[in-house]
Write an enzyme that holds these catalytic residues in place. Sequence first.
Site, PDB file in Angstrom:
ATOM      1  CB  VAL A   1     -42.402   0.192  11.818  1.00  0.00           C
ATOM      2  CG1 VAL A   1     -40.945   0.442  11.474  1.00  0.00           C
ATOM      3  CG2 VAL A   1     -42.558  -0.916  12.845  1.00  0.00           C
ATOM      4  CD  GLU A   2     -48.038   3.138   8.448  1.00  0.00           C
ATOM      5  OE1 GLU A   2     -48.376   3.023   7.257  1.00  0.00           O
ATOM      6  OE2 GLU A   2     -48.255   4.159   9.145  1.00  0.00           O
TER       7      GLU A   2
END
Length: 300
Positions: A19-20
Amino acid sequence: TARATAQPLKNANELIDSVETFIFDCDGVIWKGDKLIDGVPETLDMLRSRGKRLVFVTNNSTKSRKQYGKKFETLGLNVSEEEIFASSFAAAAYLKSINFPKDKKVYVIGEDGILKELELAGFQYLGGPEDGGKKIELKPGFLMEHDKDVGAVVVGFDRYFNYYKVQYGTLCIRENPGCLFIATNRDAVTHLTDAQEWAGGGSMVGALCGSTQREPQVVGKPSTFMMDYLANKFGILKSQICMVGDRLDTDILFGQNGGCKTLLALSGVTSLSMLQNPNNSIQPDFYTNKISDFLTLKAA
Ligand code: PLP
Ligand code: CA
């Protein structure tokens, strides 16, 4: 459709790489009341050094984002106001998003945080703590007046809740079918102290549901409003977000409603036995004891 049973987090690096953005719930994940949870500063520093966007979302509407900024600072955490999204802020952001007219007014049942956010957003309001000491004297023929310019009633957690406020909000909503009914959150109970559970924001909201026979627009978790707002504001894909929280019916549902990855931290109100209770249908993707497990959990 039923989700797979939650798995213990075994490989934090894999989750972090997948994920970012991390959205962190506050109470039960970052702090408990006024006490920082172990290992949080180092964990947030590590995630930032790996280029992750960090966002903090709390259902507690009693403070404004500016007041939360001070709380983070007092706890020694390097978090800016712009990264904090409380349900008080969400109420003001929601009114902005629907172009709530600036010549209309908002009646507030709740504490100072909501007033501060409405003020910053340029909305006219009345009520709040000021109405906390007001009493209704029922003389024969007594008629309670209310401001006909009220176009929205916002209800949040309120330790100064009373019958005056219920009646005022009820009049605003029942006498004007166009009046909006907005709830910051509907948490059934909260943990003001560790000693017991305390009636949460949902109790004040419930009073108005009872009298108006209307359902509110919820702007805090688990409603999708904040998630859509965040995705839009930061230009992020929801599949690139991991929602981390300690509560199943607010945090984990919030993440799942948004199509995010979800991680339950057992550092707050949910125990492993509650998660695994057959009556519980809300299963996060992963669970772990506390977020500082990110620093130690590597693939075997
Ligand atoms: N509402 C109130 C009044 C609270 O005291 C709390 C937690 O302390 C919450 C809501 C839940 O906050 P969070 O969403 O950060 O867990
Ligand atoms: Ca929480």
